[in-house]
Scaffold this motif. Structure first.
Motif, PDB file in Angstrom:
ATOM      1  N   ALA A  69       0.647  -1.065   0.108  1.00 43.83           N
ATOM      2  CA  ALA A  69      -0.015   0.130  -0.267  1.00 43.83           C
ATOM      3  C   ALA A  69       1.149   1.665   0.552  1.00 43.83           C
ATOM      4  N   CYS A  70       0.387   2.118  -0.273  1.00 43.62           N
ATOM      5  CA  CYS A  70       0.720   3.863   0.195  1.00 43.62           C
ATOM      6  C   CYS A  70       0.105   4.244   0.645  1.00 43.62           C
ATOM      7  N   TRP A  71       0.709   4.688   1.809  1.00 45.19           N
ATOM      8  CA  TRP A  71      -0.234   5.801   2.851  1.00 45.19           C
ATOM      9  C   TRP A  71      -0.636   7.392   2.310  1.00 45.19           C
ATOM     10  N   ILE A  72      -1.350   7.836   2.948  1.00 42.62           N
ATOM     11  CA  ILE A  72      -1.525   8.766   2.790  1.00 42.62           C
ATOM     12  C   ILE A  72      -2.207   9.598   4.128  1.00 42.62           C
ATOM     13  N   THR A  73      -1.975  10.171   4.969  1.00 42.14           N
ATOM     14  CA  THR A  73      -1.995  11.205   5.903  1.00 42.14           C
ATOM     15  C   THR A  73      -3.562  12.534   5.259  1.00 42.14           C
ATOM     16  N   LEU A  74      -4.449  12.430   6.350  1.00 44.83           N
ATOM     17  CA  LEU A  74      -4.785  13.685   6.205  1.00 44.83           C
ATOM     18  C   LEU A  74      -4.583  14.684   6.818  1.00 44.83           C
ATOM     19  N   THR A  75      -3.783  15.983   6.517  1.00 44.04           N
ATOM     20  CA  THR A  75      -3.486  16.279   7.124  1.00 44.04           C
ATOM     21  C   THR A  75      -4.346  16.937   8.371  1.00 44.04           C
ATOM     22  N   VAL A  76      -5.686  17.786   8.036  1.00 45.63           N
ATOM     23  CA  VAL A  76      -6.539  18.092   8.771  1.00 45.63           C
ATOM     24  C   VAL A  76      -6.747  17.337  10.607  1.00 45.63           C
ATOM     25  N   HIS A  77      -6.868  18.367  11.482  1.00 43.25           N
ATOM     26  CA  HIS A  77      -6.844  17.660  12.921  1.00 43.25           C
ATOM     27  C   HIS A  77      -8.072  17.368  12.758  1.00 43.25           C
ATOM     28  N   SER A  78      -8.146  15.949  12.411  1.00 44.28           N
ATOM     29  CA  SER A  78      -9.755  15.553  12.649  1.00 44.28           C
ATOM     30  C   SER A  78     -10.878  15.536  14.395  1.00 44.28           C
ATOM     31  N   SER A  79     -11.880  15.834  14.875  1.00 43.98           N
ATOM     32  CA  SER A  79     -12.056  15.393  15.923  1.00 43.98           C
ATOM     33  C   SER A  79     -12.621  13.742  16.202  1.00 43.98           C
ATOM     34  N   LEU A  80     -12.287  12.688  16.667  1.00 46.80           N
ATOM     35  CA  LEU A  80     -12.178  11.356  16.849  1.00 46.80           C
ATOM     36  C   LEU A  80     -13.903  11.342  16.715  1.00 46.80           C
ATOM     37  N   GLU A  81     -14.580  12.350  17.320  1.00 48.67           N
ATOM     38  CA  GLU A  81     -15.689  12.464  16.635  1.00 48.67           C
ATOM     39  C   GLU A  81     -16.517  12.961  15.611  1.00 48.67           C
ATOM     40  N   ALA A  82     -15.528  13.530  14.814  1.00 46.83           N
ATOM     41  CA  ALA A  82     -16.115  13.973  13.317  1.00 46.83           C
ATOM     42  C   ALA A  82     -17.200  12.317  12.960  1.00 46.83           C
ATOM     43  N   VAL A  83     -18.146  13.365  12.407  1.00 44.63           N
ATOM     44  CA  VAL A  83     -19.500  12.439  11.906  1.00 44.63           C
ATOM     45  C   VAL A  83     -19.278  11.975  10.256  1.00 44.63           C
ATOM     46  N   ASP A  84     -19.158  11.478   9.504  1.00 47.49           N
ATOM     47  CA  ASP A  84     -18.820  11.640   8.370  1.00 47.49           C
ATOM     48  C   ASP A  84     -18.175  11.139   6.939  1.00 47.49           C
ATOM     49  N   LEU A  85     -16.692  12.070   7.954  1.00 48.56           N
ATOM     50  CA  LEU A  85     -15.844  11.538   7.070  1.00 48.56           C
ATOM     51  C   LEU A  85     -15.008  10.525   6.569  1.00 48.56           C
ATOM     52  N   THR A  86     -14.726   9.629   7.317  1.00 52.06           N
ATOM     53  CA  THR A  86     -14.797   8.223   6.482  1.00 52.06           C
ATOM     54  C   THR A  86     -15.976   8.102   5.527  1.00 52.06           C
ATOM     55  N   ALA A  87     -17.027   8.077   5.900  1.00 52.54           N
ATOM     56  CA  ALA A  87     -17.960   7.395   5.010  1.00 52.54           C
ATOM     57  C   ALA A  87     -17.999   8.548   3.559  1.00 52.54           C
ATOM     58  N   ALA A  88     -16.844   9.208   3.437  1.00 51.88           N
ATOM     59  CA  ALA A  88     -17.306  10.550   2.346  1.00 51.88           C
ATOM     60  C   ALA A  88     -16.382  10.709   1.338  1.00 51.88           C
TER      61      ALA A  88
END
Length: 130
Positions: A69-88
């Motif tokens: 695999a390649c590894w991609i980091t989303l550099t925004v500091h996302s909350s562990l409580e954020a809803v729908d980011l992974t789904a999007a």
């Protein structure tokens, strides 16, 4: 600070970063054989401990893997409580035939996609900020 929760803000500012190298998922029964500074992630499952590491480290340790695999980091500091980011982002990748393995860490989300899909995945993820 606990990170961003607003989905629109997260998507516009996620700024994906491609971490250079080839990464693999392996399993091990014995963490004692590993130099943990060479390991990206460990996760203890019922059957064994999964590790993510650079391909060359797995090769040196004779660890089996089947997915490079390649590894991609989303550099925004996302909350562990954020809803729908992974789904999007996973839906957008899926619509383009790209499988993704996601690790949500304290500060960022990390996405592992097949090495051959790196450029296309980066293009799709970067499109969210336009």
């Amino acid at each position: 600070m606990n990170g961003e929760k607003n989905l629109e803000m997260l998507l516009k500012s996620m700024k994906p970063k491609h971490n250079l190298g080839e990464f693999v998922f392996c399993k091990t029964e014995n963490l004692d054989q590993l130099n943990l500074s060479q390991i990206i992630m460990t996760f203890k499952e019922e059957e064994s401990t999964t590790i993510i590491t650079k391909k060359e480290v797995a090769d040196q340790l004779n660890l089996d893997y089947s997915f490079i695999a390649c590894w991609i980091t989303l550099t925004v500091h996302s909350s562990l409580e954020a809803v729908d980011l992974t789904a999007a982002f996973s839906s957008a990748l899926s619509e383009n035939g790209i499988s993704c393995n996601v690790v949500a860490a304290y500060y960022h989300d990390h996405i592992f996609v097949d090495k051959k899909d790196t450029d296309k995945a980066m293009e799709i993820l970067n499109a969210f900020s336009k």
